[in-house]
Write an enzyme that holds these catalytic residues in place. Structure first.
Site, PDB file in Angstrom:
ATOM      1  N   ASP A  17       0.725  -1.181   0.062  1.00  0.00           N
ATOM      2  CA  ASP A  17      -0.041   0.076   0.107  1.00  0.00           C
ATOM      3  C   ASP A  17       0.798   1.206  -0.012  1.00  0.00           C
ATOM      4  O   ASP A  17       0.325   2.495  -0.505  1.00  0.00           O
ATOM      5  CB  ASP A  17      -0.829  -0.128   1.330  1.00  0.00           C
ATOM      6  CG  ASP A  17      -2.133  -1.016   1.263  1.00  0.00           C
ATOM      7  OD1 ASP A  17      -2.204  -1.512  -0.089  1.00  0.00           O
ATOM      8  OD2 ASP A  17      -2.878  -1.170   1.871  1.00  0.00           O
ATOM      9  N   GLY A  18       2.046   1.133   0.585  1.00  0.00           N
ATOM     10  CA  GLY A  18       2.791   2.349   0.771  1.00  0.00           C
ATOM     11  C   GLY A  18       3.440   2.927  -0.569  1.00  0.00           C
ATOM     12  O   GLY A  18       3.545   3.821  -1.007  1.00  0.00           O
ATOM     13  N   ASN A  63      -3.658   8.957   2.799  1.00  0.00           N
ATOM     14  CA  ASN A  63      -3.952   8.304   3.841  1.00  0.00           C
ATOM     15  C   ASN A  63      -4.242   9.232   4.784  1.00  0.00           C
ATOM     16  O   ASN A  63      -5.475   9.479   5.384  1.00  0.00           O
ATOM     17  CB  ASN A  63      -3.062   7.398   4.401  1.00  0.00           C
ATOM     18  CG  ASN A  63      -3.376   5.934   4.032  1.00  0.00           C
ATOM     19  OD1 ASN A  63      -4.333   5.490   3.245  1.00  0.00           O
ATOM     20  ND2 ASN A  63      -2.434   4.990   4.235  1.00  0.00           N
ATOM     21  N   ARG A  73      -3.271  18.966  24.897  1.00  0.00           N
ATOM     22  CA  ARG A  73      -1.874  18.238  24.830  1.00  0.00           C
ATOM     23  C   ARG A  73      -2.457  17.054  24.698  1.00  0.00           C
ATOM     24  O   ARG A  73      -2.819  16.218  25.421  1.00  0.00           O
ATOM     25  CB  ARG A  73      -1.607  18.745  26.285  1.00  0.00           C
ATOM     26  CG  ARG A  73      -1.216  20.254  26.647  1.00  0.00           C
ATOM     27  CD  ARG A  73      -0.538  20.647  27.926  1.00  0.00           C
ATOM     28  NE  ARG A  73       0.914  19.791  27.910  1.00  0.00           N
ATOM     29  CZ  ARG A  73       1.626  20.131  27.187  1.00  0.00           C
ATOM     30  NH1 ARG A  73       1.975  21.363  26.518  1.00  0.00           N
ATOM     31  NH2 ARG A  73       2.968  19.577  27.271  1.00  0.00           N
ATOM     32  N   TYR A 127      -3.212   3.912   9.990  1.00  0.00           N
ATOM     33  CA  TYR A 127      -2.694   4.607  11.336  1.00  0.00           C
ATOM     34  C   TYR A 127      -3.852   5.094  12.141  1.00  0.00           C
ATOM     35  O   TYR A 127      -3.882   4.777  13.257  1.00  0.00           O
ATOM     36  CB  TYR A 127      -1.895   5.723  10.974  1.00  0.00           C
ATOM     37  CG  TYR A 127      -0.921   6.322  12.209  1.00  0.00           C
ATOM     38  CD1 TYR A 127      -0.541   5.265  13.274  1.00  0.00           C
ATOM     39  CD2 TYR A 127      -0.458   7.404  12.305  1.00  0.00           C
ATOM     40  CE1 TYR A 127       0.137   5.502  14.212  1.00  0.00           C
ATOM     41  CE2 TYR A 127       0.325   7.750  13.544  1.00  0.00           C
ATOM     42  CZ  TYR A 127       0.484   7.069  14.247  1.00  0.00           C
ATOM     43  OH  TYR A 127       1.348   7.343  15.311  1.00  0.00           O
ATOM     44  N   SER A 128      -4.787   5.787  11.618  1.00  0.00           N
ATOM     45  CA  SER A 128      -5.943   6.136  12.206  1.00  0.00           C
ATOM     46  C   SER A 128      -6.834   5.083  12.891  1.00  0.00           C
ATOM     47  O   SER A 128      -7.217   5.051  14.167  1.00  0.00           O
ATOM     48  CB  SER A 128      -7.030   6.771  11.192  1.00  0.00           C
ATOM     49  OG  SER A 128      -8.484   7.154  11.715  1.00  0.00           O
ATOM     50  N   LEU A 129      -7.012   3.814  12.277  1.00  0.00           N
ATOM     51  CA  LEU A 129      -7.485   2.516  12.924  1.00  0.00           C
ATOM     52  C   LEU A 129      -6.799   2.072  14.157  1.00  0.00           C
ATOM     53  O   LEU A 129      -7.196   1.876  15.243  1.00  0.00           O
ATOM     54  CB  LEU A 129      -7.592   1.620  11.906  1.00  0.00           C
ATOM     55  CG  LEU A 129      -8.469   0.259  12.456  1.00  0.00           C
ATOM     56  CD1 LEU A 129      -9.798   0.584  12.876  1.00  0.00           C
ATOM     57  CD2 LEU A 129      -8.130  -0.753  11.406  1.00  0.00           C
ATOM     58  N   GLN A 138       5.339   9.070   4.851  1.00  0.00           N
ATOM     59  CA  GLN A 138       6.559   9.031   3.899  1.00  0.00           C
ATOM     60  C   GLN A 138       7.257  10.335   3.595  1.00  0.00           C
ATOM     61  O   GLN A 138       8.094  10.492   3.137  1.00  0.00           O
ATOM     62  CB  GLN A 138       5.989   8.673   2.585  1.00  0.00           C
ATOM     63  CG  GLN A 138       5.348   7.126   2.800  1.00  0.00           C
ATOM     64  CD  GLN A 138       4.923   6.582   1.208  1.00  0.00           C
ATOM     65  OE1 GLN A 138       4.718   7.364   0.309  1.00  0.00           O
ATOM     66  NE2 GLN A 138       4.748   5.346   1.272  1.00  0.00           N
TER      67      GLN A 138
END
Length: 294
Positions: free
Chosen positions: A72-73, A146, A174, A189-191, A247
């Site tokens: 995917d990257g 993403n 904060r 990452y969100s997941l 990235q």
């Protein structure tokens, strides 16, 4: 359906398995009389290939379709480079999860062949632009398919920042940072940070706090056309970073302003006709199969 004749090929670097698949793909496409153009760095992995070579930018100008071999990257990187050209992208998975690169190398000829014969579905995914300014002067700019992530970099200190949505003050926080994710990034990452899974067709963005210093802070889903502004607190002792798709990193400083908006054009993703978002989630995320069918 659109006819594909000029096929661009991009492969992830430094992978023996990717090279094997690139060779297989090259042989198949050449034997089927397609015009194959290799991305310049990818071409270095196939000495003696005998094919035309072009930069990513040029691929977007001369190709009808670009096939990305990798994870995917790899597709994320290609999408950022080629979004403006509006060229469709097809992914062959040589990574781990493969939410975006959904063709297996094991049945490459059959699946790619059907796509090239017009048997495919197409979906459009939007990207985000992140502009960083300092004292109202531009510092840097990045694009993400993403997510755009504010994080402390190598520091272990929390970041203090203010959040505004469409000019309205939302909160001061904060935390270890904030993930601003598209529906495409909602399974990435969100997941892992507790964000919701969003269907790719949604025109929405989710804001996911990273380890906030309050129990009441939760993810917020907003309209995809919203302008999100983050103001880094002047009293921060750390110099945080903004990452685009993990990235590209932009170094920030206390007082900097980050504005995140939807990019004016989308990428075109090509899938085999049996592609299904929920089936992909079941496979990649380990969801249970139909209990009634067991």
């Amino acid at each position: 359906m659109e006819q594909f004749r000029n096929i661009g090929v991009i492969g992830r670097m430094n992978s023996v398995k990717v090279v094997e698949t690139l060779r297989h793909l090259r042989t198949y496409l050449v034997n089927e009389n397609y015009q194959v153009i290799l991305e310049s760095e990818t071409a270095t992995m196939l000495p003696g290939h005998g094919l035309q070579v072009a930069s990513k930018k040029l691929l977007g100008e001369i190709c009808d379709l670009v096939i990305v071999v990798g994870g995917d990257g790899s597709l994320l990187g290609a999408a950022r480079e080629l979004a403006k050209s509006k060229i469709p992208l097809l992914g062959v998975n040589r990574g781990r999860l493969g939410f975006l690169t959904d063709i297996s190398p094991d049945d490459l000829e059959e699946r790619v062949g059907r796509v090239l014969q017009g048997e495919y579905i197409e979906e459009h995914r939007f990207l985000l632009d992140a502009h960083v300014t300092r004292n109202e002067n531009p510092v840097s700019f990045g694009t993400a398919l993403n997510d755009v992530v504010l994080h402390p970099g190598k520091s272990t200190r929390m970041i203090g920042f203010d959040l505004y949505i469409d000019g309205h003050f939302v909160y001061s926080q904060r935390s270890d940072g904030l993930i601003v994710s598209t529906p495409t990034g909602s399974t990435a990452y969100s997941l892992s940070a507790g964000g919701p899974i969003m269907h790719p067709k949604l025109d929405a963005v989710v804001l996911v706090p990273m380890f906030p210093h309050t129990l009441s802070s939760r993810p917020i889903v907003v309209d995809g056309k919203s302008e999100i502004k983050l103001v880094i607190g002047e009293d921060n002792e750390t110099y945080p970073q903004v990452s685009c798709d993990g990235q590209m990193d932009i170094a920030c400083a206390p007082g900097d302003v980050i504005r995140i908006t939807k990019k004016p054009f989308k990428i075109r993703l090509i899938h085999p006709t049996d592609h299904n978002f929920y089936a992909t989630c079941r496979e990649k995320l380990g969801w249970a199969s139909n209990i009634a069918a067991s």
